[in-house]
Design an enzyme around this catalytic site. Structure first.
Site, PDB file in Angstrom:
ATOM      1  N   LYS A 192      16.008   5.053   1.880  1.00 19.57           N
ATOM      2  CA  LYS A 192      16.775   3.900   1.402  1.00 19.57           C
ATOM      3  C   LYS A 192      18.150   3.829   2.062  1.00 19.57           C
ATOM      4  O   LYS A 192      18.650   2.731   2.356  1.00 19.57           O
ATOM      5  CB  LYS A 192      16.904   3.972  -0.127  1.00 19.57           C
ATOM      6  N   GLU A 214      12.970  -6.787   0.393  1.00 26.84           N
ATOM      7  CA  GLU A 214      13.954  -6.574  -0.662  1.00 26.84           C
ATOM      8  C   GLU A 214      13.593  -5.397  -1.568  1.00 26.84           C
ATOM      9  O   GLU A 214      14.453  -4.625  -1.994  1.00 26.84           O
ATOM     10  CB  GLU A 214      14.108  -7.840  -1.511  1.00 26.84           C
ATOM     11  N   VAL A 244      14.613  -1.003  -1.548  1.00 24.15           N
ATOM     12  CA  VAL A 244      15.820  -0.241  -1.884  1.00 24.15           C
ATOM     13  C   VAL A 244      16.034  -0.134  -3.389  1.00 24.15           C
ATOM     14  O   VAL A 244      16.156   0.963  -3.934  1.00 24.15           O
ATOM     15  CB  VAL A 244      17.066  -0.847  -1.201  1.00 24.15           C
ATOM     16  N   GLY A 268       9.696   0.047 -11.370  1.00 28.39           N
ATOM     17  CA  GLY A 268       8.877  -0.743 -12.281  1.00 28.39           C
ATOM     18  C   GLY A 268       7.967  -1.683 -11.527  1.00 28.39           C
ATOM     19  O   GLY A 268       8.385  -2.305 -10.551  1.00 28.39           O
ATOM     20  N   THR A 317       0.851  -1.183   0.000  1.00 26.29           N
ATOM     21  CA  THR A 317       0.000   0.000   0.000  1.00 26.29           C
ATOM     22  C   THR A 317       0.891   1.239   0.000  1.00 26.29           C
ATOM     23  O   THR A 317       2.106   1.149  -0.113  1.00 26.29           O
ATOM     24  CB  THR A 317      -0.914   0.017   1.235  1.00 26.29           C
TER      25      THR A 317
END
Length: 365
Positions: free
Chosen positions: A229, A154, A157, A327, A101
């Site tokens: 990040k 995973e 970042v 993406g 979300t």
């Protein structure tokens, strides 16, 4: 054969792409990965919630045939017009909660609550949300440890590029002294287009038209996305729990097109760099800021929406991991790789996912 039941929290681009992967690879997933996946619950802010825990679970194909803005779960058996996130996460019998979300970078909500509810209910979690991990990663790991479940992240970042797993699994025996990263594809694309002759405004507009930038690109252009990040990477690689105040952040606002082009003429390339390093006294210092890098720098050649992190180690020098940083499909793969990681953790496997698509370049700085 092992099967995991999934609850998808959020059914926007990322979890929808994960559902597509599950449908497309249903026939081969068990053979390739050693487990099958069944979706038993989906919640979405606009569509409501859908729960089916019997038989094959939710039939995903008809849902994927409908446009994202046109879904209405209340019209389906097991559906409700309300998302019912907390009830679904706590009460529906799922093994893994895939959380995708939106998140507030100030407090990590609502994703933070979603992750906590799942862990407290004894369910494994994979999430693409940076906020909860960056702001409360240590507490969430401890909570997961107490409840005997795994929390994987995973995709927080570098999208589908497994930089966190690479660092965990391939740097054994090395002392990582710090890292530098180009961690935001939007800002990197904009800088490249300005270098080519566009104004900053036109470069941002082009990035928006291509889907690289949001309608409000502030988090990308001003470095706040990179800041989170850096906090996550510092926690995973350097063992440092940093707050946002510990990571001073300077974006691209004070950089001019003339600055970018003048640097290019001098053989330098401006990059928005997120970095952290361990000082001799053991403290970790970090920052996010534009840096004019010489062409021989490991990050200077990273272009467009590609992301990269250069890890500085004691024995190998600089090791650089580069790959897609954005993406929907790439981020959905990150969730799938997290499920693989959970499976391996449950069964105490140590092999890395065979399908990870990573560009790994090693060399001495």
């Amino acid at each position: 054969m092992t099967r995991y039941d999934l609850a998808l929290i959020g059914f926007g681009g990322v979890n929808r792409a994960l559902a597509e992967l599950i449908v497309e690879r249903a026939d081969t997933m068990e053979a390739e990965l050693g487990f099958g996946l069944r979706v038993v619950a989906i919640t979405d802010l606009r569509a409501g919630s859908l729960v089916r825990t019997d038989g094959p679970g939710i039939d995903l194909a008809p849902l994927l045939a409908v446009g994202p803005g046109e879904l209405d779960f209340s019209m389906l058996a097991g559906g409700s017009p309300d998302p019912r996130n907390e009830w679904v996460i706590r009460e529906v019998p799922a093994d893994i909660v895939a959380e995708a979300t939106f998140t507030d970078p100030v407090d990590g909500e609502p994703a933070l609550s979603h992750v906590r509810w799942a862990v407290e209910a004894g369910k494994h979690v994979c999430t693409t949300n940076k906020g909860p991990v960056a702001l409360h990663g240590g507490a969430l790991k401890e909570l997961a440890r107490r409840h005997g479940v795994h929390v994987e992240f995973e995709g927080t970042v570098m999208s589908g590029t497994p930089v966190l797993r690479t660092a965990r699994r391939m740097f054994g025996g090395l002392a990582v002294q710090g890292f530098e990263g180009v961690l935001n594809g939007t800002s990197n694309y904009v800088l490249g287009r300005v270098e080519s002759g566009l104004s900053f405004a036109d470069a941002v507009a082009e990035a928006q038209a291509l889907g690289y930038a949001e309608a409000d690109p502030t988090a990308d252009i001003e470095g706040y996305d990179v800041q989170l990040k850096v906090m996550i990477l510092a926690g995973e690689v350097l063992g440092a729990e940093l707050s946002r105040a510990d990571v001073p952040c300077t974006g691209l606002s004070d950089l001019t097109a003339a600055d970018v082009r003048r640097a290019a003429a001098e053989g330098l390339r401006w990059k928005l760099v997120g970095s952290a390093s361990r000082r001799p006294d053991g403290a970790v210092e970090a920052r996010v800021a534009p840096v004019a890098l010489p062409t021989e720098h490991a990050l200077a050649g990273v272009s467009g929406p590609v992301n990269a992190v250069a890890f500085h180690t004691d024995l190998l020098g600089t090791v650089t991991v580069a790959g897609p940083g954005a993406g929907r499909v790439e981020t959905a793969y990150a969730l799938l790789s997290d499920v693989i990681g959970i499976h391996e953790g449950i069964h105490e496997h140590t092999a890395a996912p065979a399908s990870a698509d990573t560009l790994l370049e090693a060399g001495r700085a």
